[in-house]
Scaffold this motif. Structure first.
Motif, PDB file in Angstrom:
ATOM      1  N   ILE A 329      40.731   7.230 -73.668  1.00 47.28           N
ATOM      2  CA  ILE A 329      40.751   8.175 -72.554  1.00 47.28           C
ATOM      3  C   ILE A 329      39.817   7.652 -71.479  1.00 47.28           C
ATOM      4  N   THR A 330      40.293   7.628 -70.230  1.00 49.38           N
ATOM      5  CA  THR A 330      39.466   7.214 -69.102  1.00 49.38           C
ATOM      6  C   THR A 330      39.203   8.421 -68.213  1.00 49.38           C
ATOM      7  N   ILE A 331      37.946   8.654 -67.918  1.00 53.29           N
ATOM      8  CA  ILE A 331      37.533   9.789 -67.098  1.00 53.29           C
ATOM      9  C   ILE A 331      37.398   9.335 -65.648  1.00 53.29           C
ATOM     10  N   ASP A 332      38.070  10.049 -64.743  1.00 51.45           N
ATOM     11  CA  ASP A 332      38.000   9.777 -63.310  1.00 51.45           C
ATOM     12  C   ASP A 332      36.984  10.749 -62.705  1.00 51.45           C
ATOM     13  N   ASP A 333      35.787  10.242 -62.422  1.00 52.12           N
ATOM     14  CA  ASP A 333      34.682  11.104 -61.993  1.00 52.12           C
ATOM     15  C   ASP A 333      34.391  10.981 -60.498  1.00 52.12           C
ATOM     16  N   TYR A 334      35.347  10.427 -59.731  1.00 54.22           N
ATOM     17  CA  TYR A 334      35.084  10.179 -58.311  1.00 54.22           C
ATOM     18  C   TYR A 334      35.157  11.456 -57.484  1.00 54.22           C
ATOM     19  N   ASN A 335      36.125  12.295 -57.739  1.00 50.43           N
ATOM     20  CA  ASN A 335      36.304  13.494 -56.925  1.00 50.43           C
ATOM     21  C   ASN A 335      35.214  14.516 -57.221  1.00 50.43           C
ATOM     22  N   THR A 336      34.707  15.173 -56.207  1.00 55.37           N
ATOM     23  CA  THR A 336      33.621  16.146 -56.385  1.00 55.37           C
ATOM     24  C   THR A 336      34.115  17.519 -56.817  1.00 55.37           C
ATOM     25  N   ASP A 337      35.432  17.773 -56.751  1.00 57.19           N
ATOM     26  CA  ASP A 337      35.977  19.084 -57.084  1.00 57.19           C
ATOM     27  C   ASP A 337      36.490  19.173 -58.519  1.00 57.19           C
ATOM     28  N   TYR A 338      36.948  18.058 -59.072  1.00 58.48           N
ATOM     29  CA  TYR A 338      37.522  18.081 -60.406  1.00 58.48           C
ATOM     30  C   TYR A 338      37.270  16.734 -61.088  1.00 58.48           C
ATOM     31  N   ILE A 339      37.599  16.678 -62.376  1.00 55.51           N
ATOM     32  CA  ILE A 339      37.482  15.456 -63.162  1.00 55.51           C
ATOM     33  C   ILE A 339      38.877  15.068 -63.631  1.00 55.51           C
ATOM     34  N   GLY A 340      39.315  13.875 -63.267  1.00 55.96           N
ATOM     35  CA  GLY A 340      40.631  13.403 -63.685  1.00 55.96           C
ATOM     36  C   GLY A 340      40.607  12.828 -65.089  1.00 55.96           C
ATOM     37  N   VAL A 341      41.754  12.872 -65.767  1.00 58.08           N
ATOM     38  CA  VAL A 341      41.886  12.376 -67.137  1.00 58.08           C
ATOM     39  C   VAL A 341      43.079  11.427 -67.210  1.00 58.08           C
ATOM     40  N   GLN A 342      42.864  10.264 -67.794  1.00 57.69           N
ATOM     41  CA  GLN A 342      43.936   9.271 -67.954  1.00 57.69           C
ATOM     42  C   GLN A 342      43.969   8.786 -69.400  1.00 57.69           C
ATOM     43  N   TYR A 389      48.144   9.207 -65.914  1.00 57.34           N
ATOM     44  CA  TYR A 389      47.142  10.030 -65.241  1.00 57.34           C
ATOM     45  C   TYR A 389      47.666  11.457 -65.200  1.00 57.34           C
ATOM     46  N   PHE A 390      46.972  12.360 -65.873  1.00 53.16           N
ATOM     47  CA  PHE A 390      47.467  13.720 -66.036  1.00 53.16           C
ATOM     48  C   PHE A 390      47.380  14.497 -64.719  1.00 53.16           C
ATOM     49  N   THR A 391      48.420  15.289 -64.490  1.00 53.88           N
ATOM     50  CA  THR A 391      48.395  16.192 -63.343  1.00 53.88           C
ATOM     51  C   THR A 391      47.331  17.263 -63.533  1.00 53.88           C
ATOM     52  N   ALA A 392      47.195  17.747 -64.764  1.00 53.68           N
ATOM     53  CA  ALA A 392      46.185  18.760 -65.088  1.00 53.68           C
ATOM     54  C   ALA A 392      44.819  18.096 -65.172  1.00 53.68           C
ATOM     55  N   THR A 393      43.876  18.569 -64.388  1.00 49.58           N
ATOM     56  CA  THR A 393      42.530  17.998 -64.353  1.00 49.58           C
ATOM     57  C   THR A 393      41.530  18.955 -64.993  1.00 49.58           C
ATOM     58  N   LEU A 394      40.309  18.467 -65.164  1.00 51.71           N
ATOM     59  CA  LEU A 394      39.237  19.281 -65.721  1.00 51.71           C
ATOM     60  C   LEU A 394      38.397  19.852 -64.583  1.00 51.71           C
ATOM     61  N   PRO A 395      38.269  21.168 -64.480  1.00 52.51           N
ATOM     62  CA  PRO A 395      37.428  21.741 -63.420  1.00 52.51           C
ATOM     63  C   PRO A 395      35.958  21.453 -63.676  1.00 52.51           C
ATOM     64  N   ARG A 396      35.253  21.087 -62.614  1.00 50.82           N
ATOM     65  CA  ARG A 396      33.829  20.808 -62.765  1.00 50.82           C
ATOM     66  C   ARG A 396      33.040  22.070 -63.104  1.00 50.82           C
ATOM     67  N   ALA A 397      33.581  23.226 -62.775  1.00 54.78           N
ATOM     68  CA  ALA A 397      32.869  24.478 -63.030  1.00 54.78           C
ATOM     69  C   ALA A 397      32.689  24.719 -64.531  1.00 54.78           C
ATOM     70  N   ASN A 398      33.558  24.113 -65.376  1.00 55.47           N
ATOM     71  CA  ASN A 398      33.469  24.321 -66.820  1.00 55.47           C
ATOM     72  C   ASN A 398      32.617  23.270 -67.517  1.00 55.47           C
ATOM     73  N   ALA A 399      32.053  22.330 -66.751  1.00 50.87           N
ATOM     74  CA  ALA A 399      31.224  21.282 -67.359  1.00 50.87           C
ATOM     75  C   ALA A 399      29.957  21.915 -67.949  1.00 50.87           C
ATOM     76  N   PRO A 400      29.316  21.294 -68.979  1.00 55.48           N
ATOM     77  CA  PRO A 400      29.638  19.962 -69.474  1.00 55.48           C
ATOM     78  C   PRO A 400      30.757  19.968 -70.514  1.00 55.48           C
ATOM     79  N   TYR A 401      31.451  18.845 -70.607  1.00 50.07           N
ATOM     80  CA  TYR A 401      32.479  18.644 -71.617  1.00 50.07           C
ATOM     81  C   TYR A 401      31.898  17.723 -72.695  1.00 50.07           C
ATOM     82  N   TYR A 402      31.992  18.157 -73.938  1.00 48.00           N
ATOM     83  CA  TYR A 402      31.352  17.418 -75.027  1.00 48.00           C
ATOM     84  C   TYR A 402      32.269  16.368 -75.655  1.00 48.00           C
TER      85      TYR A 402
END
Length: 633
Positions: A329-342, A389-402
């Protein structure tokens, strides 16, 4: 002590309402020498005095824990004071109450793999009556049912005394036990033994090392399903669990109906304690339709423990194989609004696979599962890698992700053990400008096309900006927005960007042109621009499809004696690494070199290598291709 006139002490406890309440009263029948004053307090005493009070009377008045305090009131003398010594809270004695107070291991405190240990326990009589028999039990890791034995004592065990007992049923020490492993012993005296909290005791047992022991950890290949009528390679994963280093190791495998394959692994340097090694047998076997049994084993001389020497696998030959492996799994941490998942996966099948379901979930909770279809049903060819690259992203508001885990799912997968991965990487964005194509035909205005690639580790659909400048006219650059619909991080996935604005044709086919891509969050801007161009008859038609692929050919001749030649093709100019290793992984040749786009050839002369199997590997822009070559004498 020294309670003078006007000084006194009282004892209080906190009740279930969290209020401090005086403990007991004088002559209430629950204490011994409790308070010496009609006001229910201690006073007018000197010297040491023993006082006892039963807490049974307040059992229904306290909460989840017992809190006690001593309240002191001083009189007129500054010498007034009190000392509390040997303060104890005891529970009431029961007639029968026994428990384990010590665990030992026999015949040795340091068992080895392949040996059997017998627990030896010390049992104490906590009760007020003699004990003549009880039940002793123990359990250890990887035991599902405790060992239970009835103990009858020849001499009664008096209150406060201890006795020792050695179990007659021991346990075999397997190499899959953790080191150290946990063992727990306990007594049973039901229903009369009401205090169960003092029945048991646990300790960790350290497994002693062996002098010589090689473990065959797994069969890496073949998988459980292979393509029939193919030459199948056998590879194994071994580990040295012994203290002594190993320099030579006989290894074997046999397939149903075939002759025994016997080879020797020579370790240089030696394989030391806890080191691991992957060995690929030089001899392959030819697969057939149907199921066969594969047995592989090691033959280390003086190997003390043989239970880990041999492994079996049932292998079925079929017309085709289907197996997808989830890699990472590759985490896309560039965007400040969400976290992408690939999710990156590999097609280990013998055929192309389409309609692949891919998904992920986070923090170990499958209720968070997201599932999509890879690239809208596109197929992945045999042996190739896919990135979704998933359309569904991880919201930063729910961080941290373990933790984030991904999976692939297809029908009739021959190997479901590699469908899930929880290996995480942080992504890197990087686009590269490759070559400028300029159309050269009868038209006076020529179309311009830029060939670009995603050489980072993150993909996903994206709009990018691209442009070019002709004849150094930076005041009038040509800019255009392009859509990269899949944009997978695969150097072989080429994006052709055809500009709407054309340039005047030069009859001599020479141009002063520079082009670039502007990729969002690009981590390396040094490769965004190119001045390399090619003139072609028609834009969009490549003259040679193979020139767009990274390939490595088999060396010629093979087998070889001292010299050989190796051809390869690069889809674009770039840095490469070429190296050769022997069958033990020792580096023989290492070369880093820049090559232009197209076909090239490496000549290896005067090698003077010993007879055996060697592997040559070429790396280019994150890709790696390896081939096997044979040296004969």
């Amino acid at each position: 002590r020294a309670l003078n006139s006007g000084s006194y002490i009282q004892v209080e406890y906190k009740n279930y309402l969290r209020e401090w309440v005086r403990l007991g009263a004088k002559n209430d029948g629950n204490g011994s020498n409790w308070y010496n004053n009609d006001s229910n307090r201690f006073d007018n005493s000197a010297g040491w005095t023993k006082h006892m009070y039963s807490l049974e009377s307040i059992g229904t008045d306290i909460g989840n824990k017992l809190e006690i305090r001593f309240v002191f009131r001083g009189g007129g003398s500054v010498n007034d004071g009190i000392a509390i010594d040997n303060f104890e809270i005891r529970r009431a004695l029961r007639p029968l109450d026994v428990g384990v107070v010590k665990i030992a291991i026999t015949p040795t405190e340091l068992p080895n793999f392949g040996s059997t240990y017998y627990p030896k326990i010390k049992v104490r009589n906590y009760g007020s009556e003699n004990v003549t028999n009880f039940t002793a039990c123990y359990t250890a890791e990887n035991m599902f049912i405790p060992v239970t034995e009835n103990v009858t004592l020849s001499t009664p065990l008096r209150p406060g005394d201890t006795t020792e007992y050695t179990f007659t049923n021991g346990q075999y020490v397997y190499d899959f036990l953790p080191n150290p492993f946990k063992i727990t012993a306990f007594t049973r005296l039901s229903p009369t033994d009401l205090y169960s909290d003092n029945d048991s005791l646990s300790r960790y047992i350290v497994i002693g090392p062996l002098s010589r022991d090689i473990a065959l950890k797994s069969i890496l290949s073949p998988s459980e399903t292979v393509v029939a009528n193919s030459d199948i390679e056998v590879s194994i994963h071994i580990k040295n669990l012994g203290i002594q280093p190993v320099t030579t190791l006989p290894v074997y495998y046999q397939v149903t109906g075939n002759n025994l394959v016997s080879e020797v692994v020579n370790f240089n340097p030696p394989l030391y304690n806890n080191e691991e090694y992957i060995y690929r047998f030089n001899s392959t076997y030819h697969s057939s339709y149907g199921a066969i049994n594969l047995k592989t084993w090691t033959g280390l001389e003086d190997d003390f423990y043989h239970d880990n020497d041999t492994l079996f696998r049932r292998v079925t030959g079929a017309s085709s194989t289907r197996d997808l492996e989830a890699k990472n799994i590759t985490i896309d941490d560039y965007n400040t609004d969400y976290i992408g998942v690939q999710l990156t996966f590999q097609n280990n099948s013998s055929v192309g696979i389409s309609d692949i379901a891919v998904g992920y979930y986070y923090n170990g909770d499958r209720a968070t599962m997201v599932e999509e279809i890879y690239r809208a049903g596109h197929s992945v060819t045999a042996g190739s890698v896919g990135h979704h690259y998933f359309t569904a992203t991880l919201p930063r508001a729910n961080a941290p992700y373990y933790g984030v885990c991904g999976y692939v799912r297809i029908l009739n997968d021959n190997n479901n053990e590699n469908d899930t991965t929880c290996t995480l990487y942080i992504g890197r964005r990087d686009a590269k400008s490759d070559t400028i194509f300029i159309e050269h035909n009868s038209n006076t205005m020529s179309t311009v096309q830029l060939r670009a690639r995603n050489i980072g580790t993150i993909g996903g659909p994206m709009n990018i900006n691209a442009g070019y400048v002709l004849n150094g006219d930076w005041l009038n650059p040509v800019n255009q927005v392009f859509n990269w619909p899949f944009n997978e991080p695969n150097p072989n996935m080429i994006n052709y960007l055809t500009f709407s604005q054309k340039i005047p044709r030069n009859m001599d086919r020479t141009y002063d042109i520079i082009a670039w891509v502007d990729y969002q969050y690009d981590a390396d801007r040094s490769n965004d621009t190119t001045i390399i161009y090619k003139t072609v008859d028609i834009i969009g038609l490549d003259d040679d499809v193979e020139t767009n692929k990274f390939t490595l050919d088999q060396n010629i001749p093979n087998p070889l004696e001292n010299s050989t030649s190796i051809s390869f093709n690069l889809p674009s100019a770039g840095n490469t690494r070429f190296f050769v290793v022997n069958n033990l992984g020792k580096l023989i040749i290492n070369e880093n070199k820049f090559y232009t786009e197209g076909k090239h050839e490496i000549h290896l002369d005067n090698l003077n290598l010993t007879q055996g199997i060697y592997y040559y590997i070429l790396e280019f822009e994150g890709q790696k291709i390896s081939k096997k070559m044979v040296v004969v004498r």
